[in-house]
Scaffold this motif. Sequence first.
Motif, PDB file in Angstrom:
ATOM      1  N   ARG A  16       0.833  -1.206   0.000  1.00 54.84           N
ATOM      2  CA  ARG A  16       0.000   0.000   0.000  1.00 54.84           C
ATOM      3  C   ARG A  16       0.862   1.248   0.000  1.00 54.84           C
ATOM      4  NH1 ARG A  16      -5.388  -0.402   1.084  1.00 54.84           N
ATOM      5  NH2 ARG A  16      -6.185  -2.519   1.475  1.00 54.84           N
ATOM      6  N   GLY A  17       0.478   2.221  -0.800  1.00 57.25           N
ATOM      7  CA  GLY A  17       1.238   3.463  -0.855  1.00 57.25           C
ATOM      8  C   GLY A  17       0.858   4.325  -2.041  1.00 57.25           C
ATOM      9  N   HIS A  18       0.477   3.684  -3.147  1.00 57.19           N
ATOM     10  CA  HIS A  18       0.069   4.452  -4.326  1.00 57.19           C
ATOM     11  C   HIS A  18      -1.266   5.154  -4.052  1.00 57.19           C
ATOM     12  CE1 HIS A  18       3.175   3.405  -7.165  1.00 57.19           C
ATOM     13  NE2 HIS A  18       3.045   2.113  -6.898  1.00 57.19           N
ATOM     14  N   ASP A  19      -1.469   6.298  -4.709  1.00 52.31           N
ATOM     15  CA  ASP A  19      -2.691   7.083  -4.536  1.00 52.31           C
ATOM     16  C   ASP A  19      -3.713   6.823  -5.627  1.00 52.31           C
ATOM     17  OD1 ASP A  19      -1.599   8.344  -2.291  1.00 52.31           O
ATOM     18  OD2 ASP A  19      -0.647   9.894  -3.514  1.00 52.31           O
ATOM     19  N   ASN A  20      -3.385   5.947  -6.578  1.00 52.70           N
ATOM     20  CA  ASN A  20      -4.306   5.680  -7.681  1.00 52.70           C
ATOM     21  C   ASN A  20      -3.989   4.290  -8.227  1.00 52.70           C
ATOM     22  OD1 ASN A  20      -6.243   6.144  -9.774  1.00 52.70           O
ATOM     23  ND2 ASN A  20      -5.729   8.326  -9.736  1.00 52.70           N
ATOM     24  N   SER A  37       2.163   3.489 -11.395  1.00 50.22           N
ATOM     25  CA  SER A  37       0.808   3.866 -11.019  1.00 50.22           C
ATOM     26  C   SER A  37       0.289   5.037 -11.822  1.00 50.22           C
ATOM     27  CB  SER A  37       0.753   4.217  -9.528  1.00 50.22           C
ATOM     28  OG  SER A  37      -0.488   4.795  -9.167  1.00 50.22           O
ATOM     29  N   ASP A  39      -0.815   7.434 -10.385  1.00 48.72           N
ATOM     30  CA  ASP A  39      -0.467   8.620  -9.585  1.00 48.72           C
ATOM     31  C   ASP A  39       0.854   9.247 -10.030  1.00 48.72           C
ATOM     32  OD1 ASP A  39       1.568   7.031  -8.555  1.00 48.72           O
ATOM     33  OD2 ASP A  39       0.678   6.823  -6.568  1.00 48.72           O
ATOM     34  N   THR A  41       3.831   7.968 -10.141  1.00 47.21           N
ATOM     35  CA  THR A  41       5.037   7.530  -9.436  1.00 47.21           C
ATOM     36  C   THR A  41       5.338   6.066  -9.727  1.00 47.21           C
ATOM     37  OG1 THR A  41       3.968   6.699  -7.406  1.00 47.21           O
ATOM     38  CG2 THR A  41       4.411   9.077  -7.541  1.00 47.21           C
ATOM     39  N   ARG A  43       7.097   2.960  -7.394  1.00 48.00           N
ATOM     40  CA  ARG A  43       7.561   2.607  -6.050  1.00 48.00           C
ATOM     41  C   ARG A  43       8.342   1.301  -6.108  1.00 48.00           C
ATOM     42  NH1 ARG A  43       4.668   5.372  -1.564  1.00 48.00           N
ATOM     43  NH2 ARG A  43       3.462   7.027  -2.562  1.00 48.00           N
ATOM     44  N   ASP A 274      -7.551  -0.425  -7.333  1.00 43.55           N
ATOM     45  CA  ASP A 274      -7.820   0.206  -6.028  1.00 43.55           C
ATOM     46  C   ASP A 274      -6.566   0.833  -5.437  1.00 43.55           C
ATOM     47  OD1 ASP A 274      -6.413  -2.064  -5.255  1.00 43.55           O
ATOM     48  OD2 ASP A 274      -7.745  -2.554  -3.576  1.00 43.55           O
ATOM     49  N   GLY A 275      -5.453   0.830  -6.212  1.00 44.51           N
ATOM     50  CA  GLY A 275      -4.220   1.465  -5.755  1.00 44.51           C
ATOM     51  C   GLY A 275      -3.333   0.562  -4.921  1.00 44.51           C
ATOM     52  N   GLU A 686      -6.429  15.872 -12.270  1.00 41.86           N
ATOM     53  CA  GLU A 686      -7.430  16.211 -11.263  1.00 41.86           C
ATOM     54  C   GLU A 686      -7.394  17.679 -10.884  1.00 41.86           C
ATOM     55  OE1 GLU A 686      -7.168  13.640  -7.914  1.00 41.86           O
ATOM     56  OE2 GLU A 686      -7.455  11.799  -9.070  1.00 41.86           O
TER      57      GLU A 686
END
Length: 747
Positions: A16-20, A37, A39, A41, A43, A274-275, A686
């Motif tokens: 878990r860590g991505h925003d998108n 991602s 988002d 980035t 990781r 779901d990211g 966004e």
Amino acid sequence: MMDIDFNEYKLRCELRGHDNDVRGICVCTDEHIATSSRDRTIRVWSLGSDDKRKYSASKILLGHTSFVGPLASIPPSEEYPEGRLVSGSMDTSVLVWNLVNGEVVQSLKGHKMQVTGVTLDDEDIVSSSADQTLRRWRNGQLVESWEAHQSPVQAVLKLPSGELISGSSDTTLKLWKGKTSLRTFTGHAEYLVFQNSSIRLWALSGEVLLEMVGHTSIVYSVDAHASGLSVSGSEDRHAKIWKDGVCVQSLEHPGCVWDAKFLESGDIVTACSDGVARVWTVRDGMIADQMEIDAFDSLISQYKLSRKKVGGMKLDELPGLDALTLPGTSDGQTKVVREGDNGVAYAWNMSEQRWDKIGEVVDGPDGVGDRPILDGAQYDFVFDVDIGDGEPIRKLPYNRSDNPYDAADKWLLKENLPVAYRQQIVDFILQNSGQKDFNFNPSFRDPFTGANAYVPGQASHTAATPAKPLYKHIPKRGVLVFDVAQYDGILKKMTEFNNTLRSDPVNTDKSMTEAEVSRVGAIVKILKDTSHYHATNFADMDIALLLKVIQAWPPAMMFPATDLVRMLVLHPHGASLLIKLVENNNDLLLDVIKKVTEDSALLANLLTTVRVLVNLFKNPSFHYWLQRHHSQILDAFSNCYSSPNKNLQLAYSTLLLNYAVLLIEKKDQEGQSQVLSAALQIAEEEAADVDSKFRSLVAIGSLMLEGLVKKIAIDFEVESIAKSAKASKEAKIVEVGSDIDLLIRQP
């Protein structure tokens, strides 16, 4: 390599860590996994030192300006002891990262649209793109590029036998040796390499060895393991595990599974919308704690509940029991409400003035439950109708078995709308229900008059001719300009800067003479008098003077002169003077663009220069130059979409909209594709300003409707962009989103 006797895969851990959405996975080693991602980035996750079941984020790689997709790993070397990572993005670039410090060591630019695949070919990097090309990069430089397919290339892979293979939206796979196509594979009915609900195993001879069927939606990724297992990820929310062509397990997810990869150990990593990336294992000692498994099971249950449909509507969107406090309007009227985890239908009893319970509503087979519902009743279609004039969107229900004239008349009566709309509504129904060959039924009786329907301009028994769908904002006609200027402020600033240069011994030779300052004042006077543009002329030296200032003055001082050029090109004679200079020196404006977009680019210069380019579209004399240099211009300003400055965002989106209008007229598919790619970036942003997003959406819709890139737009998730727009709080964003959504559904 260990063999695997198949056992049920279970959750090992979550990353878990991505925003998108997590879009891509690269297994560097079993100890290091990289994920990309939406988002923007990447990781890098490293195996925990305390708990060997889990991974933790060790690096976040920042550098792409739009969502990141494909990844590839370059093994460690003496110079790069932890190896390197290659990434491709919607921003059209390929980046190479040093995994020791997370810095970009190479930026590979050349693609015109989204990069869809990256792979290694010995020391080279090969990338695929929606621009239909494959490109080969060596030591940070482009060494060759070729058009590989007739539609967007969706993926490229290096085979163990040494060849490259590419898959495309043109429904083919191609086998390559260098730039030479050795074989073309055909057979899938939809997008190839993953993007269809079946999976095929091919021999290099072109023979289909095996077809695996089980997914119910698009398959986005496939990976194989030495044990004989394969794993696939799909839009149907499942990662499916296959052995000998048979699905042996389905791993359900709370969203689309964009990617799935095996670790060397046989464990599986999945990337979900779901990211979250998840690792799955069959090894007893590596399975997650029961609490984590229960939490994931609960997440799946909640997700399924939120998606549950009754009567074609999501359960959580149904009204509650309080909706039954409102009386019905006709005897037998039905209404579906939510009771607990179920939808329950009620019918209005007119004589008793109450709602009588009919029973629980369940989704029927063969997609029956997907039919839309309005006022508690199911229909084949429920159309959004925008009649304009500031009126709200109206809902028009229709069943294929209905007579469209009957449906139109009843709806106009219900909505208290003029009968003059009748034929327009009938045409709309026929077009959007796919009933182009509708034949009028002579038994029909008009609810207004009791007579047979009158079809204007036709005999009553002939087929109605459908009109085109009604779009509110597309296609865009004509171009936009920035035609308001604060002349006194511009003149004051130029005078101030000129005095500064004159008093500086180093730059005094760059300053304007008194005669030139006076001439600038004369230019402003002509520009202010807009009512006499047809009769006024500039001196031949005027445009050359302004361009000299732009070229000679320091970057921090050039923007007032650029702003004057912006207005001057709207004057017929001013535009004619500039086009003569451009024809004599084709690089004149390109040199200005290069100056303002270099590393130390200043906001004021970017803003005024983009506005100049926008205004050039007003005069047809510039259209050839604008078309010829569209790629250089759009590349130069490609980062403007993410600027925090709303004025620059708006200027850039207006540039794209004007380019869309021009390149549609010129039938320039390559140019349209580049504009589409840039406009999609803004539409996905966004933080984009409302007006900027609106103009980008109008550009997208116009390109899809009248251009040559509708299929490309659909390939690259324009449907999700339209859906997001329709959920906006801004009315005009909702309207153009509805235009695009309607356009997607047209054949």
